[in-house]
Enzyme design. Structure first.
Site, PDB file in Angstrom:
ATOM      1  N   ASP A  63      47.697  45.102  33.016  1.00 34.76           N
ATOM      2  CA  ASP A  63      47.319  45.258  31.611  1.00 34.76           C
ATOM      3  C   ASP A  63      45.804  45.165  31.462  1.00 34.76           C
ATOM      4  O   ASP A  63      45.274  44.208  30.929  1.00 34.76           O
ATOM      5  CB  ASP A  63      48.024  44.203  30.748  1.00 34.76           C
ATOM      6  CG  ASP A  63      47.724  42.784  31.193  1.00 34.76           C
ATOM      7  OD1 ASP A  63      47.247  42.606  32.325  1.00 34.76           O
ATOM      8  OD2 ASP A  63      47.951  41.857  30.399  1.00 34.76           O
ATOM      9  N   GLU A  64      45.113  46.195  31.940  1.00 32.53           N
ATOM     10  CA  GLU A  64      43.653  46.260  31.807  1.00 32.53           C
ATOM     11  C   GLU A  64      43.254  47.722  31.725  1.00 32.53           C
ATOM     12  O   GLU A  64      43.127  48.258  30.650  1.00 32.53           O
ATOM     13  CB  GLU A  64      42.978  45.544  32.981  1.00 32.53           C
ATOM     14  CG  GLU A  64      41.484  45.385  32.776  1.00 32.53           C
ATOM     15  CD  GLU A  64      40.872  44.368  33.725  1.00 32.53           C
ATOM     16  OE1 GLU A  64      39.642  44.291  33.751  1.00 32.53           O
ATOM     17  OE2 GLU A  64      41.616  43.668  34.427  1.00 32.53           O
ATOM     18  N   ASP A 117      31.630  48.791  38.005  1.00 33.43           N
ATOM     19  CA  ASP A 117      32.494  49.354  39.036  1.00 33.43           C
ATOM     20  C   ASP A 117      32.105  50.803  39.301  1.00 33.43           C
ATOM     21  O   ASP A 117      32.018  51.250  40.447  1.00 33.43           O
ATOM     22  CB  ASP A 117      33.958  49.297  38.600  1.00 33.43           C
ATOM     23  CG  ASP A 117      34.437  47.910  38.244  1.00 33.43           C
ATOM     24  OD1 ASP A 117      33.709  47.208  37.510  1.00 33.43           O
ATOM     25  OD2 ASP A 117      35.535  47.530  38.673  1.00 33.43           O
ATOM     26  N   TRP A 151      26.164  46.094  34.605  1.00 32.76           N
ATOM     27  CA  TRP A 151      27.174  46.786  33.805  1.00 32.76           C
ATOM     28  C   TRP A 151      26.492  47.664  32.750  1.00 32.76           C
ATOM     29  O   TRP A 151      26.586  48.895  32.811  1.00 32.76           O
ATOM     30  CB  TRP A 151      28.113  45.770  33.159  1.00 32.76           C
ATOM     31  CG  TRP A 151      29.234  45.304  34.035  1.00 32.76           C
ATOM     32  CD1 TRP A 151      30.551  45.650  33.936  1.00 32.76           C
ATOM     33  CD2 TRP A 151      29.150  44.392  35.151  1.00 32.76           C
ATOM     34  NE1 TRP A 151      31.285  45.023  34.927  1.00 32.76           N
ATOM     35  CE2 TRP A 151      30.457  44.242  35.683  1.00 32.76           C
ATOM     36  CE3 TRP A 151      28.118  43.688  35.755  1.00 32.76           C
ATOM     37  CZ2 TRP A 151      30.738  43.427  36.767  1.00 32.76           C
ATOM     38  CZ3 TRP A 151      28.388  42.880  36.846  1.00 32.76           C
ATOM     39  CH2 TRP A 151      29.681  42.750  37.342  1.00 32.76           C
ATOM     40  N   GLU A 185      40.798  44.877  45.039  1.00 32.80           N
ATOM     41  CA  GLU A 185      39.846  44.280  44.106  1.00 32.80           C
ATOM     42  C   GLU A 185      39.118  43.095  44.735  1.00 32.80           C
ATOM     43  O   GLU A 185      37.938  42.864  44.464  1.00 32.80           O
ATOM     44  CB  GLU A 185      40.581  43.819  42.849  1.00 32.80           C
ATOM     45  CG  GLU A 185      39.705  43.126  41.823  1.00 32.80           C
ATOM     46  CD  GLU A 185      40.494  42.676  40.606  1.00 32.80           C
ATOM     47  OE1 GLU A 185      39.871  42.504  39.542  1.00 32.80           O
ATOM     48  OE2 GLU A 185      41.718  42.484  40.726  1.00 32.80           O
ATOM     49  N   HIS A 243      41.326  49.068  43.382  1.00 34.19           N
ATOM     50  CA  HIS A 243      40.068  48.840  42.686  1.00 34.19           C
ATOM     51  C   HIS A 243      38.995  49.430  43.583  1.00 34.19           C
ATOM     52  O   HIS A 243      38.811  48.968  44.701  1.00 34.19           O
ATOM     53  CB  HIS A 243      39.829  47.327  42.562  1.00 34.19           C
ATOM     54  CG  HIS A 243      39.697  46.805  41.189  1.00 34.19           C
ATOM     55  ND1 HIS A 243      40.774  46.574  40.369  1.00 34.19           N
ATOM     56  CD2 HIS A 243      38.615  46.416  40.483  1.00 34.19           C
ATOM     57  CE1 HIS A 243      40.358  46.057  39.228  1.00 34.19           C
ATOM     58  NE2 HIS A 243      39.039  45.965  39.264  1.00 34.19           N
TER      59      HIS A 243
END
Length: 884
Positions: free
Chosen positions: A481-482, A489, A547, A749, A770
């Site tokens: 749930d993301e 990334d 980011w 990940e 990921h």
């Protein structure tokens, strides 16, 4: 002879519309000529005329130059057109190719052309659902059933041309007279629906006939009103409470008359067999409720209801033509039955992927099939579901009882390698399961194979990590749930991504999402689209170092890979606003304020790097990139040069002490060296300390998301290529090879997502798909294979070829389709003797730098004095001897 390859407009094989811009044409070069000396582009409405060099809309005339691309500089083309274009080339001898087979693009619609309205099923409760009443459509997720929409129209004659412009707030599947239009999935894709939504353009000529015709659509919730993200206090309805549909069809008749069919209050709606379809919940489908013939002429609609035409809250979004390739089904994997566990038949599809499963069954009516999905199995063979968090990922199919039935969901997807099937009722024979991978269909541009199986599996894992996460936006993971478009990334992986696939159009689209999420203060967001990350903020969550920095970094990488200044010009002021945002809060030159959620070197193992050092290092890097971007776009570079000097001085004063960085970690030295922050006199000390840290870690990785991209480039350049290969081939924890040794088919990940001693890491954050740690792919391509861009001539007009030859690797065969043409690098080492072949397309040269430790180098039959040379277009053969 010179050959034009891959003709494209706006970086697409078939652009869906121009979005107010003039067409930008590009092509690659092939053939045995040395270079392109001139070109001529023609564009028109008649493909046969264009093939003969007759363009009724635009003719560039012969223009001198070798860059394979040009922008339309004639009168703007009208909207609602299908335009054909072609290019003719001249080589260095004056020989011409003639015109290439014409290709097409659509001009699309302007804002004033739209007459269609947004339509939807009637609105009920604030949550967008019906009153709970115990029927088949009632469910614990409060998810809506799919809406079936139709419009019957009677035409006096068959049109000679028909274009459909289609979009949704949510997801749609479109049909005409019972035939599906297009092969898209998850259309129209994810944007900030409060700001903009993209539409698709379809040539539906031939699908209409004289008499009654039926236009149909199935509408799902998708990103718009379905459950997305990890905030269970606000799981869905991030943009609205119900999906909506918009469609405008232009019909042209033989006499030139144009008729428009639009979505409006004359359409009808009903519910059907899709009980609900949600990204996190899954899809429930009751085949007994199928509506035979609902989207074909002659159907009885007496029980159907009228739609509501309305203006979505908080206002109608801008309608943009789709800027990126559509999402499609791209691969299929047969399920292999393993065993039964917990009442489920467990299947392995051999590859972790994003998509869904196709189920083929024979069963009596009412038999219920339940599918659950997982990336890994537990030690006892059960599905490992804990890391899905609140994502249920369950598909339910209820059989109709009519022979072989085939089910695959329409409006949901998830990441998985394994599936568990349970059956309530009887079956006739064994069910058949196939996994179907979906992604935004960015064309594969790179193919690479080495002589080492671990490296080959790593390359496969990197590619499938990208496939599983490039769906409309570059998401972090496809299973739990993301599924957000996390910007760090993406930026650390972007150079790798561009070797694997053509991501030119993909970034053009996602850059709009990032800009839409930029605050009035200039802050870029952590994720884009931004809404689901923190739905209680009135403004998007501002980005952290690494980011929020992503648009600057990716814009430069985009220019380096594709030579496209247009994107740099378009976003320059936005990038300046981000730099202003940082600088206003940090007058002393250290990035200690406005760092927001300062994630630092996310998910590293071992000693933690000071997040303020990481932030300040990134700021230096941004200043350097902004200087380059300013130069490339004709802006003043002095501000950024001065800022870079100031930031370097502040960084050294704050973080360098007694021959070390104050944060004595792998990542700290990797950033300081790769960003060239330290003065020359300090770099050898920094490299020596980095080597000592790797020695202390027994040459294992301790980096997180931000450090990992720099590992092999810095180690190769400052310690030695052999040591970079050591890291690449390591298979003990923590390393890339460790996950491969334990069955990984994508990038994990976390380095410790699973270990023999500890089992699975925290289920609260443990994805097995990921791609961030797959950033090592850029070094494999650029150095191990030796295919790198050259900053002096962006867009692969020239290649920087610095291959690393290593006996342990044995051989490398790499083929990369750059924007300018196909570049191939193939080397093989047998004992002490080596051979390397480099193939360059026309108009592309290479600056070659051979590694230390090679001798007796012969290039195209001539002995090379030294290790450097420049090669012209064509095929080159190099023989060499490796020192012991």
């Amino acid at each position: 002879m010179l050959k034009p390859l891959r003709l494209r407009v706006a970086a697409l094989n078939e652009a869906a519309g121009l979005n107010g811009e003039m067409p930008r044409f590009s092509w690659g070069l092939g053939g045995d000529a040395r270079e392109q000396r001139a070109f001529r582009v023609v564009a028109g409405t008649d493909p046969r005329g264009v093939a003969e060099g007759k363009g009724d809309l635009w003719d560039s005339g012969r223009r001198e130059g070798c860059w394979p691309g040009v922008a339309w500089d004639g009168p703007p083309p009208a909207s609602d057109l299908s335009v054909w274009w072609s290019v003719q080339l001249w080589d260095e001898t004056g020989e011409t190719t003639g015109f290439a087979p014409p290709v097409r693009f659509f001009t699309g619609l302007r804002a004033e052309d739209w007459q269609a309205e947004w339509i939807a099923r009637y609105f009920v409760l604030p949550a967008g659902r019906d009153v709970p009443q115990g029927n088949r459509y009632d469910n614990r997720f409060q998810a809506r059933p799919a809406d079936y929409l139709r419009r019957s129209v009677r035409l006096g004659e068959k049109p000679v041309r028909a274009f459909a412009y289609v979009t949704a707030l949510g997801l749609y599947e479109f049909s005409i007279n019972g035939a599906r239009v297009g092969d898209h999935v998850m259309a129209p894709g994810w944007t900030d629906y409060h700001t903009r939504v993209e539409y698709q353009t379809f040539d539906v000529t031939g699908m209409f006939a004289g008499g009654e015709n039926v236009i149909g659509a199935i509408l799902g919730e998708g990103w718009y009103s379905g459950r997305i993200g990890h905030n269970q206090r606000r799981a869905g309805n991030h943009y609205g409470g119900r999906p909506a549909f918009k469609c405008q069809i232009h019909l042209e008749y033989a006499d030139g008359r144009i008729e428009r069919i639009v979505s409006d209050g004359n359409w009808q709606t009903a519910q059907g067999p899709i009980l609900y379809s949600d990204f996190l919940a899954g899809e429930a489908y009751d085949a007994r409720l199928e509506i035979e013939g609902w989207d074909r002429p002659g159907f009885d609609t007496s029980t159907w209801q009228p739609v509501e035409a309305f203006i979505p809250e908080p206002g109608a979004p801008v309608l943009d033509a789709q800027r990126v390739q559509p999402a499609r089904e791209v691969a299929r994997f047969a399920g292999r039955f393993l065993h039964e566990k917990d009442g489920m038949r467990i299947y392995d599809f051999s590859q972790n992927l994003a998509g869904f499963a196709e189920l083929k069954v024979k069963a009596p009516a009412g038999t219920v099939f339940r599918l659950r999905f997982a990336e890994r199995l537990q030690d006892d063979g059960a599905l490992y579901l804990d890391n899905m968090r609140y994502a249920v990922n369950e598909d339910i199919y209820i059989a109709k009882g009519v022979g072989e039935e085939v089910f695959k969901p329409r409006f949901t997807f998830r990441g998985f390698q394994y599936a568990g099937l349970s059956v309530e009722g009887e079956t006739d024979g064994e069910p058949d399961l196939t996994a179907i991978a979906i992604q935004t269909d960015t064309p594969v541009r790179g193919k690479i194979e080495t002589g080492h199986p671990l490296v080959n599996q790593l390359l496969s894992n990197i590619l499938w990590g990208q496939r599983g996460n490039f769906l409309s936006v570059p998401s972090d993971c496809p299973q739990r749930d993301e599924r957000y478009g996390w910007s760090a990334d993406a930026q650390v992986f972007w150079r790798t991504a561009g070797y694997n696939m053509d991501v030119e159009a993909f970034l053009s689209k996602w850059m709009e999402d990032l800009i839409d999420g930029q605050s009035d203060e200039g802050a870029f967001p952590d994720v884009a689209p931004t809404k689901p990350l923190n739905p209680y903020r009135l403004t998007p969550q501002p980005g952290a170092p690494g980011w929020g920095d992503a648009p600057v970094i990716m814009a430069w990488h985009h220019f380096m890979r594709y030579g496209d200044r247009a994107l740099l010009v378009r976003v320059y002021d936005r990038l300046v606003a981000w730099m202003d945002y940082i600088e206003a809060a940090n007058p002393d030159g250290l990035r200690v304020n406005r760092n927001n959620n300062n994630y630092g070197d996310w998910l590293n193992v071992g000693p933690k790097t000071d997040p303020f050092l990481v932030a300040s290092a990134y700021w230096v890097h941004l200043a350097d990139l902004m200087e380059k971007i300013a130069g490339a776009t004709g802006r003043d570079r002095q501000r950024w040069q001065a800022l870079g000097r100031k930031l370097r001085k502040a960084f050294v004063a704050a973080y360098w002490n007694d021959g070390k960085l104050t944060s004595d970690t792998q990542t700290a030295y990797l950033l300081a060296l790769d960003f060239a922050i330290l003065p020359e006199a300090m770099r050898k000390q920094a490299a020596a300390r980095l080597e000592a840290l790797f020695e202390a870690a027994d040459w294992h990785l301790q980096t997180g998301f931000l450090g990992v991209r720099h590992v092999c480039p810095v180690v190769a350049d400052h310690i030695g290529p052999a040591r970079a290969i050591d890291l690449l081939l390591k298979d003990t924890y923590p390393s890339w090879g460790f996950s491969i040794r334990h069955g990984a088919t994508t990038i994990w990940e976390r380095w410790d997502g699973w270990t023999p001693e500890g089992g699975f890491q925290s289920p609260n954050m443990n994805s097995f798909n990921h791609y961030a740690y797959g950033a090592v792919g850029e070094w494999i391509w650029s150095r191990l294979a030796g295919i790198d861009w050259n900053e002096a001539e962006p867009g692969y007009r020239a290649v920087l070829a610095r291959p690393v030859f290593d006996r342990r690797i044995g051989h490398v065969a790499a083929r990369y389709e750059a924007r300018t043409g196909v570049i191939e690098s193939n080397w093989r080492v047998n004992g002490d003797e080596g051979e390397w072949q480099l193939v360059l397309p026309p108009s592309v040269s290479a600056d070659v730098e051979l590694p230390e430790g090679v001798r007796d180098v012969v290039v195209d039959g001539a002995l090379l004095d030294g290790r450097r040379t420049r090669l012209a277009p064509g095929t080159h053969r190099v023989r060499f001897t490796l020192s012991a």
